[in-house]
Write a protein that holds these residues in place. Structure first.
Motif, PDB file in Angstrom:
ATOM      1  N   LYS A  53       1.022  -1.229   0.057  1.00 21.50           N
ATOM      2  CA  LYS A  53       0.018  -0.142  -0.082  1.00 21.50           C
ATOM      3  C   LYS A  53       0.713   1.299  -0.215  1.00 21.50           C
ATOM      4  CE  LYS A  53      -0.864  -0.080   4.768  1.00 21.50           C
ATOM      5  NZ  LYS A  53      -1.806  -0.175   5.967  1.00 21.50           N
ATOM      6  N   THR A  54       2.119   1.075   0.504  1.00 19.42           N
ATOM      7  CA  THR A  54       3.024   2.165   0.612  1.00 19.42           C
ATOM      8  C   THR A  54       3.494   2.567  -0.945  1.00 19.42           C
ATOM      9  OG1 THR A  54       5.028   0.812   0.925  1.00 19.42           O
ATOM     10  CG2 THR A  54       3.896   2.082   2.713  1.00 19.42           C
ATOM     11  N   SER A  55       3.227   1.911  -2.016  1.00 15.77           N
ATOM     12  CA  SER A  55       3.616   2.183  -3.403  1.00 15.77           C
ATOM     13  C   SER A  55       2.663   2.690  -4.104  1.00 15.77           C
ATOM     14  CB  SER A  55       4.147   0.715  -4.119  1.00 15.77           C
ATOM     15  OG  SER A  55       3.051  -0.027  -4.313  1.00 15.77           O
ATOM     16  N   ILE A  56       1.377   2.797  -3.539  1.00 17.11           N
ATOM     17  CA  ILE A  56       0.330   3.495  -4.430  1.00 17.11           C
ATOM     18  C   ILE A  56       0.235   4.812  -3.705  1.00 17.11           C
ATOM     19  CG2 ILE A  56      -2.293   3.246  -4.489  1.00 17.11           C
ATOM     20  CD1 ILE A  56      -2.196   0.402  -3.878  1.00 17.11           C
ATOM     21  N   LYS A  57       0.293   5.682  -4.765  1.00 21.10           N
ATOM     22  CA  LYS A  57       0.083   7.287  -4.857  1.00 21.10           C
ATOM     23  C   LYS A  57      -1.259   7.869  -5.178  1.00 21.10           C
ATOM     24  CE  LYS A  57       5.102   7.680  -4.095  1.00 21.10           C
ATOM     25  NZ  LYS A  57       5.074   6.502  -3.342  1.00 21.10           N
ATOM     26  N   LEU A  58      -1.818   8.769  -4.604  1.00 16.14           N
ATOM     27  CA  LEU A  58      -2.924   9.396  -5.116  1.00 16.14           C
ATOM     28  C   LEU A  58      -2.481  10.635  -5.843  1.00 16.14           C
ATOM     29  CD1 LEU A  58      -5.938   9.869  -5.155  1.00 16.14           C
ATOM     30  CD2 LEU A  58      -5.682  11.554  -3.037  1.00 16.14           C
ATOM     31  N   ILE A  59      -2.847  10.674  -7.215  1.00 23.05           N
ATOM     32  CA  ILE A  59      -2.371  11.681  -8.084  1.00 23.05           C
ATOM     33  C   ILE A  59      -3.061  12.777  -8.104  1.00 23.05           C
ATOM     34  CG2 ILE A  59      -1.589  12.468 -10.271  1.00 23.05           C
ATOM     35  CD1 ILE A  59       0.416  10.394  -9.050  1.00 23.05           C
ATOM     36  N   ARG A  60      -4.522  12.566  -8.266  1.00 20.00           N
ATOM     37  CA  ARG A  60      -5.479  13.598  -8.590  1.00 20.00           C
ATOM     38  C   ARG A  60      -6.813  13.128  -7.853  1.00 20.00           C
ATOM     39  NH1 ARG A  60      -5.300  14.687 -14.252  1.00 20.00           N
ATOM     40  NH2 ARG A  60      -6.377  12.607 -14.424  1.00 20.00           N
ATOM     41  N   GLY A  61      -7.494  14.206  -7.313  1.00 13.93           N
ATOM     42  CA  GLY A  61      -9.002  13.871  -6.575  1.00 13.93           C
ATOM     43  C   GLY A  61      -8.842  13.573  -5.173  1.00 13.93           C
ATOM     44  N   ALA A  62      -8.316  14.279  -4.544  1.00 12.94           N
ATOM     45  CA  ALA A  62      -8.127  14.050  -2.866  1.00 12.94           C
ATOM     46  C   ALA A  62      -9.639  14.284  -2.419  1.00 12.94           C
ATOM     47  CB  ALA A  62      -7.324  14.852  -2.312  1.00 12.94           C
ATOM     48  N   THR A  63     -10.428  15.043  -2.902  1.00 15.74           N
ATOM     49  CA  THR A  63     -11.645  15.244  -2.287  1.00 15.74           C
ATOM     50  C   THR A  63     -12.888  14.962  -3.155  1.00 15.74           C
ATOM     51  OG1 THR A  63     -11.675  17.859  -3.087  1.00 15.74           O
ATOM     52  CG2 THR A  63     -10.983  17.315  -0.933  1.00 15.74           C
ATOM     53  N   SER A  64     -12.485  14.267  -4.238  1.00 16.38           N
ATOM     54  CA  SER A  64     -13.374  14.119  -5.450  1.00 16.38           C
ATOM     55  C   SER A  64     -13.696  12.345  -5.267  1.00 16.38           C
ATOM     56  CB  SER A  64     -13.051  14.366  -6.660  1.00 16.38           C
ATOM     57  OG  SER A  64     -13.760  13.908  -7.864  1.00 16.38           O
ATOM     58  N   ARG A  65     -15.098  11.999  -5.842  1.00 15.39           N
ATOM     59  CA  ARG A  65     -15.223  10.602  -5.938  1.00 15.39           C
ATOM     60  C   ARG A  65     -14.292   9.963  -7.280  1.00 15.39           C
ATOM     61  NH1 ARG A  65     -21.380   9.203  -4.916  1.00 15.39           N
ATOM     62  NH2 ARG A  65     -21.574  10.093  -3.115  1.00 15.39           N
ATOM     63  N   ASP A  66     -13.990  10.632  -8.150  1.00 18.41           N
ATOM     64  CA  ASP A  66     -13.321  10.219  -9.237  1.00 18.41           C
ATOM     65  C   ASP A  66     -11.573  10.599  -8.736  1.00 18.41           C
ATOM     66  OD1 ASP A  66     -15.319   9.337 -10.840  1.00 18.41           O
ATOM     67  OD2 ASP A  66     -15.565  11.757 -11.268  1.00 18.41           O
ATOM     68  N   LYS A  67     -10.823   9.758  -8.773  1.00 20.42           N
ATOM     69  CA  LYS A  67      -9.397   9.749  -8.352  1.00 20.42           C
ATOM     70  C   LYS A  67      -8.610   9.109  -9.325  1.00 20.42           C
ATOM     71  CE  LYS A  67     -10.971   9.659  -3.563  1.00 20.42           C
ATOM     72  NZ  LYS A  67     -10.768  10.993  -3.132  1.00 20.42           N
ATOM     73  N   VAL A  68      -7.340   9.583  -9.250  1.00 21.23           N
ATOM     74  CA  VAL A  68      -6.045   8.834 -10.177  1.00 21.23           C
ATOM     75  C   VAL A  68      -5.143   8.544  -9.199  1.00 21.23           C
ATOM     76  CG1 VAL A  68      -4.500   9.104 -12.206  1.00 21.23           C
ATOM     77  CG2 VAL A  68      -6.797  10.195 -12.313  1.00 21.23           C
ATOM     78  N   PHE A  69      -4.869   7.124  -9.337  1.00 18.94           N
ATOM     79  CA  PHE A  69      -3.603   6.530  -8.592  1.00 18.94           C
ATOM     80  C   PHE A  69      -2.867   6.192  -9.172  1.00 18.94           C
ATOM     81  CE2 PHE A  69      -7.487   6.180  -5.522  1.00 18.94           C
ATOM     82  CZ  PHE A  69      -7.093   6.359  -4.520  1.00 18.94           C
ATOM     83  N   GLU A  70      -1.311   6.078  -9.104  1.00 26.14           N
ATOM     84  CA  GLU A  70      -0.314   5.631  -9.684  1.00 26.14           C
ATOM     85  C   GLU A  70       0.398   4.567  -8.556  1.00 26.14           C
ATOM     86  OE1 GLU A  70       3.164   7.639 -12.207  1.00 26.14           O
ATOM     87  OE2 GLU A  70       2.963   8.181 -10.197  1.00 26.14           O
ATOM     88  N   PHE A  71       0.878   3.446  -9.356  1.00 28.27           N
ATOM     89  CA  PHE A  71       1.782   2.691  -8.468  1.00 28.27           C
ATOM     90  C   PHE A  71       2.651   1.849  -9.429  1.00 28.27           C
ATOM     91  CE2 PHE A  71      -2.049   0.488  -9.520  1.00 28.27           C
ATOM     92  CZ  PHE A  71      -1.473  -0.841  -9.932  1.00 28.27           C
TER      93      PHE A  71
END
Length: 71
Positions: A53-71
């Protein structure tokens, strides 16, 4: 790898489902308060994709339902 995620908070059960168009829908029972739902989504994505879980990073959408993650 970047993935688009649609978060469904306050769901009945926790689950991860991948849509045919590539969008991942994550249902979480947690309420979206103080980032708790996002933290649970990261845990569920880590289990689903088999990465720490430490390799997953939130790129966009901290307060939105639509988010972009990178790992």
């Amino acid at each position: 790898m970047k993935i688009n995620v649609r978060v469904i908070p306050r769901a009945k059960i926790n689950r991860v489902e991948v849509q045919p168009d590539g969008i991942v829908r994550v249902h979480t029972t947690t309420a979206p308060t103080d980032g708790k739902a996002t933290a649970d989504v990261i845990k569920m994505l880590a289990v689903h994709y088999g990465v720490p879980k430490t390799s997953i990073k939130l790129i966009r959408g901290a307060t939105s339902r639509d988010k972009v993650f990178e790992f």
